[in-house]
Design an enzyme around this catalytic site. Structure first.
Site, PDB file in Angstrom:
ATOM      1  N   SER A  12      10.006  -6.943   7.593  1.00  0.00           N
ATOM      2  CA  SER A  12       8.821  -7.315   6.811  1.00  0.00           C
ATOM      3  C   SER A  12       9.006  -8.736   6.295  1.00  0.00           C
ATOM      4  O   SER A  12       9.947  -9.019   5.539  1.00  0.00           O
ATOM      5  CB  SER A  12       8.638  -6.376   5.629  1.00  0.00           C
ATOM      6  OG  SER A  12       7.740  -6.983   4.707  1.00  0.00           O
ATOM      7  N   HIS A  37       6.509  -7.199  10.910  1.00  0.00           N
ATOM      8  CA  HIS A  37       5.657  -6.455   9.979  1.00  0.00           C
ATOM      9  C   HIS A  37       5.094  -7.404   8.916  1.00  0.00           C
ATOM     10  O   HIS A  37       5.842  -8.120   8.244  1.00  0.00           O
ATOM     11  CB  HIS A  37       6.496  -5.351   9.327  1.00  0.00           C
ATOM     12  CG  HIS A  37       5.738  -4.413   8.444  1.00  0.00           C
ATOM     13  ND1 HIS A  37       5.018  -3.339   8.938  1.00  0.00           N
ATOM     14  CD2 HIS A  37       5.591  -4.379   7.095  1.00  0.00           C
ATOM     15  CE1 HIS A  37       4.470  -2.674   7.921  1.00  0.00           C
ATOM     16  NE2 HIS A  37       4.787  -3.296   6.790  1.00  0.00           N
ATOM     17  N   ASP A  39       2.771  -7.767   5.587  1.00  0.00           N
ATOM     18  CA  ASP A  39       2.238  -6.998   4.461  1.00  0.00           C
ATOM     19  C   ASP A  39       1.112  -7.751   3.758  1.00  0.00           C
ATOM     20  O   ASP A  39       1.352  -8.737   3.061  1.00  0.00           O
ATOM     21  CB  ASP A  39       3.359  -6.706   3.461  1.00  0.00           C
ATOM     22  CG  ASP A  39       4.286  -5.612   3.957  1.00  0.00           C
ATOM     23  OD1 ASP A  39       3.778  -4.536   4.348  1.00  0.00           O
ATOM     24  OD2 ASP A  39       5.511  -5.829   3.971  1.00  0.00           O
ATOM     25  N   MET A  41      -1.618  -7.770   0.874  1.00  0.00           N
ATOM     26  CA  MET A  41      -1.887  -7.126  -0.427  1.00  0.00           C
ATOM     27  C   MET A  41      -3.002  -7.878  -1.142  1.00  0.00           C
ATOM     28  O   MET A  41      -3.070  -9.105  -1.068  1.00  0.00           O
ATOM     29  CB  MET A  41      -0.627  -7.166  -1.290  1.00  0.00           C
ATOM     30  CG  MET A  41       0.583  -6.528  -0.627  1.00  0.00           C
ATOM     31  SD  MET A  41       1.964  -6.471  -1.768  1.00  0.00           S
ATOM     32  CE  MET A  41       3.258  -5.850  -0.660  1.00  0.00           C
ATOM     33  N   HIS A  70       0.021  -4.551   8.054  1.00  0.00           N
ATOM     34  CA  HIS A  70      -0.110  -3.424   7.111  1.00  0.00           C
ATOM     35  C   HIS A  70      -1.029  -3.860   5.989  1.00  0.00           C
ATOM     36  O   HIS A  70      -0.662  -4.677   5.154  1.00  0.00           O
ATOM     37  CB  HIS A  70       1.306  -3.085   6.597  1.00  0.00           C
ATOM     38  CG  HIS A  70       1.349  -2.014   5.563  1.00  0.00           C
ATOM     39  ND1 HIS A  70       2.466  -1.779   4.792  1.00  0.00           N
ATOM     40  CD2 HIS A  70       0.429  -1.096   5.163  1.00  0.00           C
ATOM     41  CE1 HIS A  70       2.235  -0.780   3.963  1.00  0.00           C
ATOM     42  NE2 HIS A  70       1.001  -0.354   4.161  1.00  0.00           N
ATOM     43  N   MET A  72      -2.715  -3.416   2.619  1.00  0.00           N
ATOM     44  CA  MET A  72      -2.719  -2.707   1.326  1.00  0.00           C
ATOM     45  C   MET A  72      -3.880  -3.300   0.537  1.00  0.00           C
ATOM     46  O   MET A  72      -3.697  -4.028  -0.441  1.00  0.00           O
ATOM     47  CB  MET A  72      -1.364  -2.902   0.636  1.00  0.00           C
ATOM     48  CG  MET A  72      -0.266  -2.080   1.297  1.00  0.00           C
ATOM     49  SD  MET A  72       1.392  -2.674   0.945  1.00  0.00           S
ATOM     50  CE  MET A  72       1.534  -3.921   2.237  1.00  0.00           C
ATOM     51  N   MET A 141       4.980   5.803   3.719  1.00  0.00           N
ATOM     52  CA  MET A 141       5.556   4.929   2.686  1.00  0.00           C
ATOM     53  C   MET A 141       6.674   5.667   1.963  1.00  0.00           C
ATOM     54  O   MET A 141       6.482   6.785   1.475  1.00  0.00           O
ATOM     55  CB  MET A 141       4.487   4.518   1.661  1.00  0.00           C
ATOM     56  CG  MET A 141       3.362   3.650   2.186  1.00  0.00           C
ATOM     57  SD  MET A 141       3.858   2.096   2.965  1.00  0.00           S
ATOM     58  CE  MET A 141       4.798   1.308   1.660  1.00  0.00           C
ATOM     59  N   ASP A 176       8.251   2.842   5.861  1.00  0.00           N
ATOM     60  CA  ASP A 176       8.138   1.554   5.175  1.00  0.00           C
ATOM     61  C   ASP A 176       8.563   1.677   3.718  1.00  0.00           C
ATOM     62  O   ASP A 176       7.912   2.364   2.929  1.00  0.00           O
ATOM     63  CB  ASP A 176       6.675   1.070   5.275  1.00  0.00           C
ATOM     64  CG  ASP A 176       6.506  -0.359   4.799  1.00  0.00           C
ATOM     65  OD1 ASP A 176       7.507  -0.994   4.402  1.00  0.00           O
ATOM     66  OD2 ASP A 176       5.348  -0.836   4.825  1.00  0.00           O
ATOM     67  N   GLY A 178      12.421   0.537   1.372  1.00  0.00           N
ATOM     68  CA  GLY A 178      13.787   0.939   1.054  1.00  0.00           C
ATOM     69  C   GLY A 178      14.631   1.350   2.243  1.00  0.00           C
ATOM     70  O   GLY A 178      15.644   2.044   2.086  1.00  0.00           O
ATOM     71  N   SER A 199      14.063  -6.365   2.503  1.00  0.00           N
ATOM     72  CA  SER A 199      15.301  -6.860   1.881  1.00  0.00           C
ATOM     73  C   SER A 199      16.534  -6.614   2.728  1.00  0.00           C
ATOM     74  O   SER A 199      17.411  -7.479   2.816  1.00  0.00           O
ATOM     75  CB  SER A 199      15.508  -6.254   0.486  1.00  0.00           C
ATOM     76  OG  SER A 199      14.561  -5.285   0.184  1.00  0.00           O
TER      77      SER A 199
END
Ligand code: DX5
Ligand code: ZN
Length: 228
Positions: A12, A37, A39, A41, A70, A72, A141, A176, A178, A199
Site C-alpha cells: 500500500s 495498492h 488507498d 480516502m 481501494h 474508502m 479489512m 488489508d 496489519g 508499514s
C-alpha cells in the site's frame, strides 16, 4: 489479468513517501510487488484524506503490474468513471458505502474494470453473499480503515466463510490492514490470496535502499506460502 490463487503481495503506497510516488512505485515493483495498492480516502467515509482521480492517473504510467484501487469514500457511483479514466485495473468499493452495492459493482464492471467489494471488521461475510456473481475480489479489512500502521484484527473465521461461499468462482480474497510475517500465515491458511501491506513493506527502506522493500516483501510472502 489471468486469474490464479497464488499468494500476491500488494504494497500500500499509503506508507510511501508522498512526495515521491513514481519512484516508490518503481522501487516496490522492482523488489517483487505483485500488485500496487492505492488507498483513496475522502475524510467522510473514513477520518482521513489521501488523493483523488488526478493523482491516481499520475501513478498509472509507473505501475507495470496491477493497479488495485481501494475506495474508502461515500458515495462511490459518481466517481467510477473518473477512476476508470485514471487507469484503475481493480476498483474496490465498501459494502458499507451505500445502499446499492449491487448497482455499484455492475457499474465498475461496466466501466471496464475488475470489481472489488470491501468489508469493514464489523460487517459479516453474509453481507456480500448476493454480490459474489458481480465481484472479482472481496477485501476483508483487518483494521478499521483510515490509517496505516494499526494493529491486526483477527478475521480468520470471516475469511474461511468467504472462501467457502466463493467456491470455484474466480474471486480473489484480499486482506488489508496489519499484515506482516506474523499475521500473514493465518489469513493465507484460511484462504486469502492477496495480502496488502503498508508499514510492513516500507519500514526501514527508501528509494535509495529499495532492497529493504525486497526483503520485507519476501518475508511476508514466505510466511504466507509456508502456511498453505
Ligand atoms: C487502511 C488501508 C490499508 C493500509 C494498510 O485504511 O486500507 O491499505 O494502508 O496499512 P498497514 O499495512 O500499515 O496496516
Ligand atoms: Zn487499502
Amino acid at each position: 489479468m489471468p486469474f490464479d490463487r497464488s499468494i500476491k503481495i500488494a504494497p500500500s503506497i499509503l506508507s510511501a513517501d508522498f512526495a515521491n510516488f513514481g519512484a516508490e512505485i518503481r522501487a516496490i515493483e522492482g523488489q517483487g510487488a505483485d500488485w500496487v495498492h492505492v488507498d483513496v480516502m475522502d475524510g467522510h467515509f473514513v477520518p482521513n484524506l489521501t488523493f483523488g482521480p488526478p493523482a491516481v492517473k499520475a501513478f498509472r504510467p509507473h505501475v507495470k503490474t496491477v493497479m488495485d484501487v481501494h475506495l474508502m469514500i461515500a458515495p462511490v457511483d459518481p466517481y467510477i468513471e473518473a477512476y476508470a479514466e485514471a487507469g484503475a485495473d481493480i476498483l474496490t468499493a465498501h459494502v458499507e458505502a451505500g445502499p446499492h452495492s449491487h448497482r455499484t459493482l455492475q457499474a465498475i464492471r461496466g466501466a471496464g474494470m475488475k470489481a472489488g467489494v470491501a468489508l469493514n471488521p464489523g460487517t459479516p461475510a453474509e453481507a456480500v453473499a448476493h454480490l459474489l456473481d458481480l465481484a472479482d475480489l472481496v477485501c476483508v479489512m483487518t483494521v478499521n480503515p483510515g490509517f496505516g500502521g494499526q494493529k491486526f484484527l483477527d478475521m480468520t473465521g470471516k475469511v474461511r466463510a468467504l472462501r467457502e461461499m466463493i467456491g470455484d468462482r474466480e474471486i480473489h480474497i484480499e486482506i488489508d490492514g496489519g499484515v506482516d510475517p506474523t499475521t500473514a500465515p493465518q489469513v493465507a491458511a484460511a484462504g486469502a490470496d492477496v495480502l496488502v501491506a503498508g508499514s510492513a513493506v516500507f519500514k526501514g527502506g527508501s528509494v535509495e535502499a529499495p532492497e529493504v522493500y525486497g526483503r520485507n516483501i519476501a518475508s511476508i510472502r514466505e510466511a504466507a506460502e509456508s502456511a498453505r
